[in-house]
Scaffold this active site. Structure first.
Site, PDB file in Angstrom:
ATOM      1  N   ASP A 224     -40.368 -17.896  48.199  1.00 43.17           N
ATOM      2  CA  ASP A 224     -41.609 -18.410  47.578  1.00 43.17           C
ATOM      3  C   ASP A 224     -42.621 -17.332  47.161  1.00 43.17           C
ATOM      4  O   ASP A 224     -43.821 -17.462  47.442  1.00 43.17           O
ATOM      5  CB  ASP A 224     -42.282 -19.423  48.521  1.00 43.17           C
ATOM      6  CG  ASP A 224     -41.422 -20.658  48.768  1.00 43.17           C
ATOM      7  OD1 ASP A 224     -40.271 -20.685  48.283  1.00 43.17           O
ATOM      8  OD2 ASP A 224     -41.890 -21.582  49.449  1.00 43.17           O
TER       9      ASP A 224
ATOM     10  N   CYS B 244     -42.634 -21.627  55.179  1.00 44.22           N
ATOM     11  CA  CYS B 244     -41.336 -21.558  54.501  1.00 44.22           C
ATOM     12  C   CYS B 244     -40.453 -20.429  55.007  1.00 44.22           C
ATOM     13  O   CYS B 244     -39.233 -20.587  55.094  1.00 44.22           O
ATOM     14  CB  CYS B 244     -41.546 -21.509  52.993  1.00 44.22           C
ATOM     15  SG  CYS B 244     -42.224 -23.085  52.406  1.00 44.22           S
TER      16      CYS B 244
ATOM     17  N   LYS C 297     -36.711 -25.842  45.638  1.00 45.76           N
ATOM     18  CA  LYS C 297     -36.829 -26.768  46.782  1.00 45.76           C
ATOM     19  C   LYS C 297     -38.124 -27.553  46.683  1.00 45.76           C
ATOM     20  O   LYS C 297     -39.054 -27.147  45.982  1.00 45.76           O
ATOM     21  CB  LYS C 297     -36.769 -25.987  48.100  1.00 45.76           C
ATOM     22  CG  LYS C 297     -37.937 -25.032  48.265  1.00 45.76           C
ATOM     23  CD  LYS C 297     -37.791 -24.200  49.504  1.00 45.76           C
ATOM     24  CE  LYS C 297     -38.932 -23.260  49.706  1.00 45.76           C
ATOM     25  NZ  LYS C 297     -40.240 -23.929  49.876  1.00 45.76           N
TER      26      LYS C 297
HETATM   27  C1  VGL Z   1     -45.323 -23.415  51.694  1.00 44.54           C
HETATM   28  C2  VGL Z   1     -46.864 -24.956  52.398  1.00 44.54           C
HETATM   29  C3  VGL Z   1     -46.474 -25.825  51.408  1.00 44.54           C
HETATM   30  C4  VGL Z   1     -44.712 -22.057  51.871  1.00 44.54           C
HETATM   31  C5  VGL Z   1     -44.923 -24.276  50.695  1.00 44.54           C
HETATM   32  O1  VGL Z   1     -44.144 -21.514  50.902  1.00 44.54           O
HETATM   33  O2  VGL Z   1     -44.792 -21.518  52.988  1.00 44.54           O
HETATM   34  N1  VGL Z   1     -46.292 -23.768  52.542  1.00 44.54           N
HETATM   35  N2  VGL Z   1     -45.509 -25.476  50.554  1.00 44.54           N
END
Ligand code: VGL
Ligand code: ZN
Length: 223
Positions: free
Chosen positions: A28, A171, A126
């Site tokens: 991410d 994540c 995802k």
């Molecule tokens: C994430 C909260 C919501 C992350 C993704 O990438 O850690 N955290 N969506």
């Protein structure tokens, strides 16, 4: 086909059968998680040069992208009367509500500026199902469906994964825990992660949890 299969095994390149196909998983590294974004991870931008520096040391590099539809159930905006940080039950799974983030195809969902995207072999999206969140790069939060990352890695003979990215306490943590559960030798690159830290100590706790599950910590220099 027997003869051919035998010859194939004898002639197979070392990388397919004899090594762990050491793989870097970038979690991410997206605009919305950078300082200034709606779900900013403090100092999240600092891990981009770490990723760029490390990529060439791996047999393979894959990246996950949080990739939500605009009506995703993890968004506080979808639950009247709720605000980011509230905790709800989303189809039987405990869900922290977040600001809208990483909406499919928007600039916020793009990779972080400066990330060497040419070094990434495969992208795993995802969080695409509006009804359930997916912190892990491998499974949704209910552990009901796989994303395809496990199959992708297995088919290529990957046994060892090194994980870095955002965010340590969400994540990254769940990706690392699932990697262990799926049987990968799993390393966390310590300089390569930053966390949300909704509550003070969340990142330290996340790292302890990962270690307890058999995730090994590694420095970027030793990765
Ligand atoms: C994430 C909260 C919501 C992350 C993704 O990438 O850690 N955290 N969506
Ligand atoms: Zn998300």
């Amino acid at each position: 086909m027997g003869g051919h299969a035998g010859a194939g095994l004898l002639c197979a390149p070392r990388t397919w059968n004899d090594t762990a196909m050491k793989t870097l998983i970038l979690v991410d590294l997206q605009n919305d998680f950078l300082p200034g974004g709606p779900l900013a991870v403090p100092m999240g931008n600092e891990v981009v040069p770490v990723a760029n520096r490390l990529m060439s040391q791996y047999d393979m590099v894959v990246a996950t992208q949080d990739w939500h539809p605009a009506n995703h159930g993890s968004f506080a905006s979808q639950h009247p009367g709720h605000k980011p940080g509230d905790v709800i039950d989303l189809a039987g799974v405990t869900q922290i509500l977040w600001p809208d983030h990483c909406i499919q195809g928007t600039a916020g969902a793009d990779f972080a500026p400066g990330l060497d995207v040419a070094g990434i072999q495969w992208i795993c999206h995802k969080g695409t199902d509006p009804g359930i969140d997916s912190y892990s790069g491998f499974f949704d939060n209910g552990h009901l469906k796989q994303t395809g990352l496990n199959d992708y890695l297995r088919r290529r003979g990957v046994r060892e994964v090194h994980i870095m990215g955002l965010a340590t306490d969400y994540c990254v943590k769940f990706t690392a825990l699932d990697a262990r559960e799926l049987g990968f030798e799993t390393y966390l690159i310590v300089e390569g992660v930053r966390g949300v830290e909704l509550d003070p100590g969340d990142c330290a706790k996340a790292i302890e949890e990962m270690q307890a599950a058999g995730v090994r910590l590694v420095t970027a220099a030793a990765a």
